[in-house]
Design an enzyme around this catalytic site. Structure first.
Site, PDB file in Angstrom:
ATOM      1  CG  LEU A  26       1.779 -22.554  -4.792  1.00  0.00           C
ATOM      2  CD1 LEU A  26       3.086 -23.089  -4.209  1.00  0.00           C
ATOM      3  CD2 LEU A  26       0.579 -23.250  -4.129  1.00  0.00           C
ATOM      4  CB  CYS A  43      -3.564 -12.703  -0.789  1.00  0.00           C
ATOM      5  SG  CYS A  43      -2.525 -11.455  -0.048  1.00  0.00           S
ATOM      6  CE  LYS A  46      -3.598  -2.997  -1.048  1.00  0.00           C
ATOM      7  NZ  LYS A  46      -4.781  -3.882  -0.846  1.00  0.00           N
ATOM      8  N   GLY A  54     -10.763 -20.336   0.129  1.00  0.00           N
ATOM      9  CA  GLY A  54     -10.922 -18.898  -0.034  1.00  0.00           C
ATOM     10  C   GLY A  54     -12.294 -18.421  -0.459  1.00  0.00           C
ATOM     11  CB  ALA A 105     -18.624   3.181  -0.669  1.00  0.00           C
ATOM     12  CG  LEU A 107     -13.706   3.389  -0.443  1.00  0.00           C
ATOM     13  CD1 LEU A 107     -13.676   3.966   0.958  1.00  0.00           C
ATOM     14  CD2 LEU A 107     -14.482   4.328  -1.379  1.00  0.00           C
ATOM     15  CB  ALA A 112      -3.912 -11.779   3.420  1.00  0.00           C
ATOM     16  CG  HIS A 135      10.774  14.639  17.719  1.00  0.00           C
ATOM     17  ND1 HIS A 135       9.474  15.036  17.493  1.00  0.00           N
ATOM     18  CD2 HIS A 135      11.574  15.675  17.370  1.00  0.00           C
ATOM     19  CE1 HIS A 135       9.480  16.283  17.035  1.00  0.00           C
ATOM     20  NE2 HIS A 135      10.735  16.692  16.946  1.00  0.00           N
TER      21      HIS A 135
END
Ligand code: FAD
Ligand code: NAI
Length: 474
Positions: free
Chosen positions: A39, A43, A52, A148, A185, A190, A329, A453
């Site tokens: 499954l 993705c 990733k 998909g 590109a 990329l 996704a 900050h």
């Protein structure tokens, strides 16, 4: 019909499995059919997640080789262990796809492994993956097609997933090529081009148009290309590849200008160890039986749906990449949820204008809403506020100062119309602006919110202030 399902979802990607979970949550008897054997769809298996994982690993390698020394951290004997890197990526993929299988069980969703064909409205035949397996006929009230997309092929450039690869092959190259040509590109070109460049390949990107990341805000495209060039990626723009020949020594590409060869001119030749074809993706509906079921598609093969994701055939819905729009996704997931809610008699809605698009290069690129070009074309008057990461204290601490945040707001009402970011963690930073856009908020709203900050989100606040010409740290 007692054993009939309320919903059968075809395709176990982010659109399909998320839609199935939502349907089950709403009390619908739900099944999911997936032919991949695992499954998670494109993705989890060969898309977002493995890419990733490799982007993260290759970034560590580049940092160790080129940036740690600036922090006073010296590494000797730095060595790439590609096998381990690829193995870790596989482990992440396996863990997550198993996790989705667990979620199916937890939600009492029947998971059928096999190729689904719609044989009639309300009827799905599941053909087994293995020869000799038994066909199964499932009855249902509703069908959600979530099959998909697949790689777009380039005529004359035959993908063998060894020397000429699609994104799938580029996620598993057994060794780092000395030279790599990326055709396209766009986002895949990329991201995966960056992975292999960081690991040592000399990467040249060939693009048909005159910009990288076409469709993005022009200032972002231009700057991102400049940043990637600085990192060592080469670009050949306004060029089309017309053919490829493979031999043991590598691939020979022939190319010509995008508008054709001048009279008497010869095609240009370029050699590479590996060629990645990344010129887009197309809807995947092979073997689904759309013709038999009389489901309408458009001229590019995308399934046509109305605002409720209903096709022209009652009880057959479609979501995700297969219906087109942004092929993302999170867009597919949200469509899955809304579609299930509509089937259950509830209402749902997606504001496509605020769906973020993220490119996970380093620095990242993130965008939501309108680009400056779109606002100009539509004759909408706007304010633009820009803040560079060189002026953000956290970015300086992190030595990650390339890029900027740009916020576009309506000149008359100050409503946020778009946001475009190049910078560290741009993909996380954009979410704040997306939330404000969803609530119809203004640049002033962002500017008035207290930001911690030192933090990268302060650059977003400063860009919001800059729309009114009152950035503090610039
Ligand atoms: P898919 O994920 O494609 O799933 C469809 C599933 O249906 C497939 O598993 C297929 O096997 C199955 N199927 C098809 N036909 C049948 C049939 N007849 N019977 C049974 N099963 C069938 N998007 C992001 O948002 N972020 C990213 O970082 C990102 N990175 C990407 C990186 C790469 C390299 C690629 C290729 C894509 C990436 N995407 C990313 C895009 C993302 O993967 C897709 O938008 C998303 O997977 C679409 O989800 P989906 O559910 O519509 O379809
Ligand atoms: P893309 O549409 O992003 O880019 C394709 C590029 O190829 C474009 O720049 C186009 O002009 C160029 N091109 C087209 N034909 C060409 C030709 N013949 N010669 C040279 N250049 C040519 O498609 P890509 O990169 O393949 O990605 C497919 C989809 O996957 C995208 O729609 C994207 O949404 C999704 N994706 C998303 C990611 C993310 O969200 N981070 C990561 C990777 C993919």
């Amino acid at each position: 019909m007692s054993d009939a399902y309320d919903v059968i979802v075809i395709g176990g990607g982010p659109g399909g499995y998320v839609g199935a979970i939502r349907a089950a949550q709403l009390g619908l008897k739900t099944a999911i059919v997936e032919k991949r054997g695992t499954l998670g769809g494109t993705c989890l298996n060969v898309g977002c997640i493995p890419s990733k994982a490799l982007l993260q690993s290759s970034h560590h390698y580049e940092m160790a080789g080129h940036e740690f020394a600036d922090h006073g951290v010296h590494v000797s004997g730095l060595k790439l262990d590609l096998k381990t890197m690829l193995g870790r990526k596989e482990m992440v993929v396996n863990d997550l796809t198993k996790g989705v299988e667990f979620l199916m069980k937890k939600n009492k969703i029947d998971y059928h492994v096999g190729n689904a064909e719609i044989t009639a409205p309300g009827e799905v035949v599941v053909k087994p993956l293995k020869k000799g397996g038994k066909k199964q006929t499932l009855k249902t009230v509703n069908i959600i097609i979530a099959t998909g997309s697949d790689v777009t092929r380039l005529p004359g450039v035959a993908i063998d997933e060894k020397q000429i690869v699609s994104s799938t092959g580029a996620l598993s190259l057994p060794k780092v090529p000395k030279t790599m040509v990326v055709i396209g590109a766009g986002v895949i070109g990329l991201e995966l081009g960056s992975v292999w460049r960081r690991l040592g390949a000399a990467v040249t990107v060939i693009e048909f148009l005159d910009v990288a990341l076409p469709g993005m805000d022009a200032e972002v495209s231009k700057n991102m290309q400049r940043i990637l060039k600085k990192q060592g990626m080469s670009f050949k723009m306004k060029t089309k590849v017309t053919g490829a020949k493979t031999a043991r020594a590598g691939v020979t590409l022939s190319m010509e200008p995008h508008d054709g060869l001048a009279k008497g001119a010869k095609p240009e030749i370029m050699k590479a160890d590996v060629v990645l074809v990344a010129i887009g993706r197309k809807p995947y509906t092979e073997g689904l039986g759309l013709k038999k079921a009389s489901v309408s598609i458009d001229e590019r093969g995308f399934i046509l749906v109305d605002d409720d994701f209903q096709t022209n055939v009652e009880g057959i819905y479609a979501i995700g990449d297969v219906i087109g729009g942004m092929m993302l996704a999170h867009k597919a997931e949200d469509e899955g949820i809304v579609c299930a809610e509509i089937i259950a008699g509830e209402s749902g809605h997606i504001d496509y204008n605020s769906v973020p698009g993220i490119v996970y290069t380093h620095p990242e690129v993130a965008a939501a809403g309108k680009t400056e070009e779109q606002l100009k074309d539509a004759g909408i008057e706007y304010n633009s506020g820009k803040f560079p990461f060189t002026a953000n204290s956290r970015a300086r601490c992190n030595a990650s100062t390339d890029g900027f945040v740009k916020i576009l707001s309506d000149k008359a009402t100050d409503t946020v119309l778009g946001c475009h970011i190049i910078g560290p963690q741009a993909g996380d930073l954009i979410q704040e602006v997306v939330n404000v856009m969803e609530f119809g908020g203004s640049a002033e709203d962002i500017a008035r919110i207290c930001h911690g900050h030192p933090g990268l989100p302060e650059a977003v606040k400063e860009a919001a202030l800059a729309t009114a010409g009152r950035a503090i740290h610039m």
